[in-house]
Design an enzyme around this catalytic site. Structure first.
Site, mmCIF file in Angstrom:
data_model
loop_
_atom_site.group_PDB
_atom_site.id
_atom_site.type_symbol
_atom_site.label_atom_id
_atom_site.label_comp_id
_atom_site.label_asym_id
_atom_site.label_seq_id
_atom_site.Cartn_x
_atom_site.Cartn_y
_atom_site.Cartn_z
ATOM 1 N N SER A 61 0.798 -1.237 0.000
ATOM 2 C CA SER A 61 0.000 0.000 0.000
ATOM 3 C C SER A 61 0.825 1.279 0.000
ATOM 4 C CB SER A 61 -0.947 0.011 1.198
ATOM 5 O OG SER A 61 -1.998 -0.904 1.005
ATOM 6 N N LYS A 64 0.409 3.364 -3.014
ATOM 7 C CA LYS A 64 -0.755 4.239 -3.183
ATOM 8 C C LYS A 64 -0.366 5.713 -3.134
ATOM 9 C CE LYS A 64 -3.669 0.655 -1.108
ATOM 10 N NZ LYS A 64 -4.419 0.220 0.083
ATOM 11 N N TYR A 188 -4.160 -2.903 -10.120
ATOM 12 C CA TYR A 188 -3.992 -2.591 -8.691
ATOM 13 C C TYR A 188 -3.064 -3.589 -8.000
ATOM 14 C CZ TYR A 188 -5.280 -2.254 -3.746
ATOM 15 O OH TYR A 188 -5.255 -2.166 -2.377
ATOM 16 N N TYR A 240 -4.369 3.641 8.050
ATOM 17 C CA TYR A 240 -5.733 3.101 8.178
ATOM 18 C C TYR A 240 -6.363 3.535 9.501
ATOM 19 C CZ TYR A 240 -3.469 0.370 4.556
ATOM 20 O OH TYR A 240 -2.755 0.001 3.455
ATOM 21 N N VAL A 258 1.260 -3.771 3.952
ATOM 22 C CA VAL A 258 1.241 -5.059 4.661
ATOM 23 C C VAL A 258 2.464 -5.920 4.345
ATOM 24 C CG1 VAL A 258 -1.264 -5.116 4.969
ATOM 25 C CG2 VAL A 258 -0.234 -6.175 2.932
#
Length: 306
Positions: A61, A64, A188, A240, A258
């Site tokens: 992530s 992103k 993705y 998050y 992760v």
């Protein structure tokens, strides 16, 4: 500064509690939980590293941040019609808010939001073209053409895609995705499977530490206001539903993955990348967070002051 980086690596090597390696992506479960790396790239061009800082890992992530940067470059503020800018307060793969908010994701860093960003940057192109653009951008800002995709990780994610597919189909049902769901997901998953070392990642984040310019190379990546906005989203949403805790303890914009990596930005000072595969209960690197907390305690580089 090298002494500090060495001290942090030594402290983390001796830590007994190391978290749990992500196993819902089977390919990630094979990574050695004893690994630790830290790298600091400063705005004046110095690099300080310790541990296995040249070992590539799946950035997941953290990618992103880079696709958000690309999307803002292509679309500007029109992107915010597709994805929000608020913390979610829910796990990264939650579908609850999508249902309440008509399929519009809360922010670009939860899975649904990142899928929406990928859909936005595809611009009618095939996945292969979009992935080439993403990889070229990451290589450009890291100044390293050896960075590549870990296709085994991407395939592992695609084989276990049901949760992310449900998010994507839900957004598609509300008219928030333009492209074919499988093509968006394939893009993705490969984006998340970019493999980088801590040294490469720290280099890649440097433009966010100095108002959009990668100082050592002199390259302007984004406008100053855009760099500040990306940093603000990293601060609010980058960890998050534990983003508030990270801001409280570390006080730097940061984005976790992760795969066990965290990219943290100290505006005016530098870019710090840490990697330790074991995760806490929120899906963030346990030792990576502790290392960054120790770093800020010793340097005083929190954005909230000394």
């Amino acid at each position: 500064m090298q002494d500090l980086i060495n001290d942090i690596a030594t402290a983390m090597a001796n830590a007994e509690e190391r978290g749990k390696v992500a196993d819902y992506i089977p390919e990630l479960s094979h990574v050695d939980p004893k690994k630790f790396a830290i790298s600091l790239a400063t705005v004046d061009g110095n690099v300080y590293s310790a541990g296995c800082a040249t070992t590539p890992f799946s950035i997941q992530s953290i990618s992103k941040v880079f696709t958000l940067t690309i999307a803002l470059g292509q679309m500007g503020d029109a992107l915010w019609k597709k994805v929000g800018r608020e913390p979610s307060g829910d796990p990264f793969n939650s579908i609850v808010q999508l249902e309440h908010e008509s399929g519009k994701p809360r922010n670009p860093f939860i899975n649904a939001g990142a899928i929406a960003v990928v859909d936005a940057i595809m611009m009618g192109h095939e996945p292969k073209e979009t992935l080439a653009e993403i990889l070229n951008f990451v290589r450009y800002i890291a100044d390293d053409d050896s960075i590549c995709f870990d296709h085994a990780v991407a395939a592992s994610e695609m084989a276990h895609r049901d949760r992310n597919a449900s998010l994507a189909h839900f957004m598609k049902a509300f008219g928030h995705l333009r492209h074919d769901v499988d093509k968006v997901l394939g893009t993705y998953f490969h984006q998340c499977a970019i493999a980088m070392s801590c040294e490469q990642l720290a280099h890649a984040g440097l433009f966010l530490a100095s108002d959009g310019i990668n100082k050592p190379s002199g390259i302007r990546v984004v406008a100053p206001q855009r760099a500040r906005r990306i940093n603000s989203l990293m601060m609010m949403c980058g960890h998050y539903d534990a983003s508030g805790e990270f801001a409280f303890r570390v006080g730097l914009p940061g984005k976790s993955g992760v795969g066990g990596g965290i990219l943290a930005i100290a505006p005016g000072h530098g870019s710090i990348a840490v990697w330790s595969p074991g995760l806490d209960s929120f899906g963030n690197s346990l030792l990576g967070s502790q290392a960054l907390e120790m770093f800020v305690q010793r340097t005083g580089w929190s954005v909230f002051g000394h």
